[in-house]
Design a protein around this motif. Sequence first.
Motif, PDB file in Angstrom:
ATOM      1  N   LEU A 176       0.835  -1.203   0.000  1.00  0.00           N
ATOM      2  CA  LEU A 176       0.000   0.000   0.000  1.00  0.00           C
ATOM      3  C   LEU A 176       0.869   1.253   0.000  1.00  0.00           C
ATOM      4  O   LEU A 176       0.580   2.228  -0.713  1.00  0.00           O
ATOM      5  CB  LEU A 176      -0.920  -0.003   1.225  1.00  0.00           C
ATOM      6  N   GLY A 177       1.940   1.212   0.792  1.00  0.00           N
ATOM      7  CA  GLY A 177       2.856   2.342   0.810  1.00  0.00           C
ATOM      8  C   GLY A 177       3.502   2.565  -0.537  1.00  0.00           C
ATOM      9  O   GLY A 177       3.675   3.710  -0.987  1.00  0.00           O
ATOM     10  N   LEU A 178       3.854   1.473  -1.219  1.00  0.00           N
ATOM     11  CA  LEU A 178       4.435   1.574  -2.552  1.00  0.00           C
ATOM     12  C   LEU A 178       3.437   2.204  -3.523  1.00  0.00           C
ATOM     13  O   LEU A 178       3.790   3.089  -4.316  1.00  0.00           O
ATOM     14  CB  LEU A 178       4.832   0.185  -3.055  1.00  0.00           C
ATOM     15  N   LEU A 179       2.185   1.772  -3.442  1.00  0.00           N
ATOM     16  CA  LEU A 179       1.146   2.336  -4.305  1.00  0.00           C
ATOM     17  C   LEU A 179       0.965   3.826  -4.042  1.00  0.00           C
ATOM     18  O   LEU A 179       0.877   4.646  -4.972  1.00  0.00           O
ATOM     19  CB  LEU A 179      -0.174   1.592  -4.081  1.00  0.00           C
ATOM     20  N   LEU A 180       0.929   4.199  -2.764  1.00  0.00           N
ATOM     21  CA  LEU A 180       0.797   5.614  -2.407  1.00  0.00           C
ATOM     22  C   LEU A 180       1.993   6.426  -2.903  1.00  0.00           C
ATOM     23  O   LEU A 180       1.838   7.577  -3.335  1.00  0.00           O
ATOM     24  CB  LEU A 180       0.667   5.759  -0.888  1.00  0.00           C
ATOM     25  N   CYS A 181       3.179   5.821  -2.825  1.00  0.00           N
ATOM     26  CA  CYS A 181       4.382   6.494  -3.311  1.00  0.00           C
ATOM     27  C   CYS A 181       4.261   6.805  -4.799  1.00  0.00           C
ATOM     28  O   CYS A 181       4.552   7.916  -5.248  1.00  0.00           O
ATOM     29  CB  CYS A 181       5.612   5.625  -3.044  1.00  0.00           C
ATOM     30  N   ILE A 182       3.799   5.830  -5.572  1.00  0.00           N
ATOM     31  CA  ILE A 182       3.641   6.021  -7.016  1.00  0.00           C
ATOM     32  C   ILE A 182       2.588   7.091  -7.303  1.00  0.00           C
ATOM     33  O   ILE A 182       2.762   7.940  -8.181  1.00  0.00           O
ATOM     34  CB  ILE A 182       3.265   4.689  -7.689  1.00  0.00           C
ATOM     35  N   VAL A 183       1.477   7.053  -6.524  1.00  0.00           N
ATOM     36  CA  VAL A 183       0.437   8.068  -6.694  1.00  0.00           C
ATOM     37  C   VAL A 183       0.999   9.452  -6.398  1.00  0.00           C
ATOM     38  O   VAL A 183       0.752  10.418  -7.134  1.00  0.00           O
ATOM     39  CB  VAL A 183      -0.766   7.763  -5.768  1.00  0.00           C
ATOM     40  N   GLY A 184       1.780   9.552  -5.309  1.00  0.00           N
ATOM     41  CA  GLY A 184       2.382  10.834  -4.954  1.00  0.00           C
ATOM     42  C   GLY A 184       3.343  11.336  -6.016  1.00  0.00           C
ATOM     43  O   GLY A 184       3.369  12.537  -6.328  1.00  0.00           O
ATOM     44  N   ILE A 185       4.135  10.423  -6.572  1.00  0.00           N
ATOM     45  CA  ILE A 185       5.058  10.800  -7.644  1.00  0.00           C
ATOM     46  C   ILE A 185       4.283  11.302  -8.852  1.00  0.00           C
ATOM     47  O   ILE A 185       4.647  12.309  -9.489  1.00  0.00           O
ATOM     48  CB  ILE A 185       5.942   9.598  -8.032  1.00  0.00           C
ATOM     49  N   THR A 186       3.198  10.609  -9.190  1.00  0.00           N
ATOM     50  CA  THR A 186       2.389  10.993 -10.346  1.00  0.00           C
ATOM     51  C   THR A 186       1.772  12.380 -10.152  1.00  0.00           C
ATOM     52  O   THR A 186       1.781  13.218 -11.066  1.00  0.00           O
ATOM     53  CB  THR A 186       1.269   9.956 -10.575  1.00  0.00           C
ATOM     54  N   ILE A 187       1.243  12.623  -8.939  1.00  0.00           N
ATOM     55  CA  ILE A 187       0.649  13.926  -8.661  1.00  0.00           C
ATOM     56  C   ILE A 187       1.710  15.032  -8.727  1.00  0.00           C
ATOM     57  O   ILE A 187       1.476  16.104  -9.295  1.00  0.00           O
ATOM     58  CB  ILE A 187      -0.025  13.922  -7.273  1.00  0.00           C
ATOM     59  N   SER A 188       2.893  14.746  -8.171  1.00  0.00           N
ATOM     60  CA  SER A 188       3.983  15.730  -8.213  1.00  0.00           C
ATOM     61  C   SER A 188       4.396  16.007  -9.652  1.00  0.00           C
ATOM     62  O   SER A 188       4.678  17.155 -10.030  1.00  0.00           O
ATOM     63  CB  SER A 188       5.178  15.223  -7.400  1.00  0.00           C
ATOM     64  N   GLY A 189       4.444  14.955 -10.460  1.00  0.00           N
ATOM     65  CA  GLY A 189       4.779  15.128 -11.869  1.00  0.00           C
ATOM     66  C   GLY A 189       3.736  15.967 -12.596  1.00  0.00           C
ATOM     67  O   GLY A 189       4.071  16.805 -13.441  1.00  0.00           O
ATOM     68  N   LYS A 190       2.471  15.745 -12.265  1.00  0.00           N
ATOM     69  CA  LYS A 190       1.394  16.538 -12.849  1.00  0.00           C
ATOM     70  C   LYS A 190       1.552  18.003 -12.484  1.00  0.00           C
ATOM     71  O   LYS A 190       1.386  18.903 -13.329  1.00  0.00           O
ATOM     72  CB  LYS A 190       0.045  16.004 -12.348  1.00  0.00           C
ATOM     73  N   ALA A 191       1.883  18.254 -11.221  1.00  0.00           N
ATOM     74  CA  ALA A 191       2.094  19.632 -10.784  1.00  0.00           C
ATOM     75  C   ALA A 191       3.250  20.269 -11.544  1.00  0.00           C
ATOM     76  O   ALA A 191       3.190  21.443 -11.928  1.00  0.00           O
ATOM     77  CB  ALA A 191       2.363  19.665  -9.282  1.00  0.00           C
ATOM     78  N   GLY A 192       4.314  19.493 -11.755  1.00  0.00           N
ATOM     79  CA  GLY A 192       5.455  20.006 -12.505  1.00  0.00           C
ATOM     80  C   GLY A 192       5.080  20.348 -13.937  1.00  0.00           C
ATOM     81  O   GLY A 192       5.524  21.363 -14.490  1.00  0.00           O
ATOM     82  N   THR A 193       4.271  19.508 -14.549  1.00  0.00           N
ATOM     83  CA  THR A 193       3.821  19.769 -15.916  1.00  0.00           C
ATOM     84  C   THR A 193       2.964  21.028 -15.967  1.00  0.00           C
ATOM     85  O   THR A 193       3.095  21.858 -16.873  1.00  0.00           O
ATOM     86  CB  THR A 193       3.006  18.565 -16.445  1.00  0.00           C
TER      87      THR A 193
END
Length: 401
Positions: free
Chosen positions: A166-183
């Motif tokens: 679950l932590g791994l999944l949340l990590c990936i979600v967080g990375i994706t959201i951060s990437g979206k913010a960067g875009t």
Amino acid sequence: MDTFTFNPHCFTIASYEKRFIMGAILGVFFHFIGGFASGSFYMPYKKVKGWSWESFWIVGGLFSWLIVPPLAAYLTVPGFMDIIRGSSSTVISTTFLMGILWGIGGLTYGLGVRYLGVALGSSIILGLCSVFGALVPSIYYYFNPKDGKDTIADLVGSTWGQFVLLGLLLCIVGITISGKAGTMRDKELVVEKTDTDTHATEFKVTLGLILAVISGVLSACFSFGIEAGASMGEAANNAWKAANPGQGEFLFRNNVIFVVILWGGLATNFIWCMILNARNKSFGDYTDKKTPLLRNYIFCAVAGTTWFLQFFFYGMGESKLGNGASSWILHMSFIILVANMWGIISNEWKGVGKKTRNTIIIGIATIILSVIVVGYGNNLHEKLIEKQKNITTYVGTGSKL
């Protein structure tokens, strides 16, 4: 008599729980220090003046991969070269090969960012690196079982493992959201650029994604290299425990493995930087008196040493937490957090809209949550292992539970 036998055991279990909670806290702290070093190491390179990228990268790399690792091993692991010489050729060659592949992953990282953009490229690569670095060893040990190593079945079929996943999944979600913010940030800032701005982005999604996948997979080879060289770490651990009975696990056991992995990383990066030196005719950088030579070498040394410290503290964190998947996720998560911190400090997010700012806050908060979840899952695992050991010990001695 029963009560007399029971009470000491209860206090023993409580003391073990307390010890492992403290160990988990220390493990997370060590991973934070390692992530801080990784997220910060490039800052001194920005102080280097008049040198091409390949020149300051390889000078810093000599400290990262050749000078500091054996020095750290010499200071922390008695007889580390004897351990390396005593290891089988298979262990050395496999660990070295993982270092070479990891080095290629680092080189393709730059190309992936070039064709996808910094935010999107970094997020995809780090996300893939987190997934492969955490899961592939557990899948490997599912098909090649080894005592003390967790398999994918252990993760899926246990409460503690489900928290880690679950932590791994949340990590990936967080990375994706951060990437979206960067875009979103990049799009907002591009609107503010004038027509005379010569900056251009080579956005090639297909090529960029291919390179990102290659980089994400190969960058995770550092984690695989630690697994491949585990016998060297075990030798260091056993020798230390024999000399220090009752003191727990050896914090610096992985330092001997790092020496061999980073030989592979040096080989890859040295060859590529020499090619770039020849292509760009930048060999003169190393002796160019028109540049602040001493200052440049000092900042490269600081950057290279700081870079190595990420793995120095990673090894300490893994020794405390005792779980490869948890350690790798925490390491990658803290790198992302620190990188975002530097972005905020350097005003990279200045001038963006409220929606973009809120998006990056949500992304960072999600990554922090993933760290907490992984730490909790790992703590459950360690307490379970210790209780099982104690039950076995007490049953074996005939004591009553």
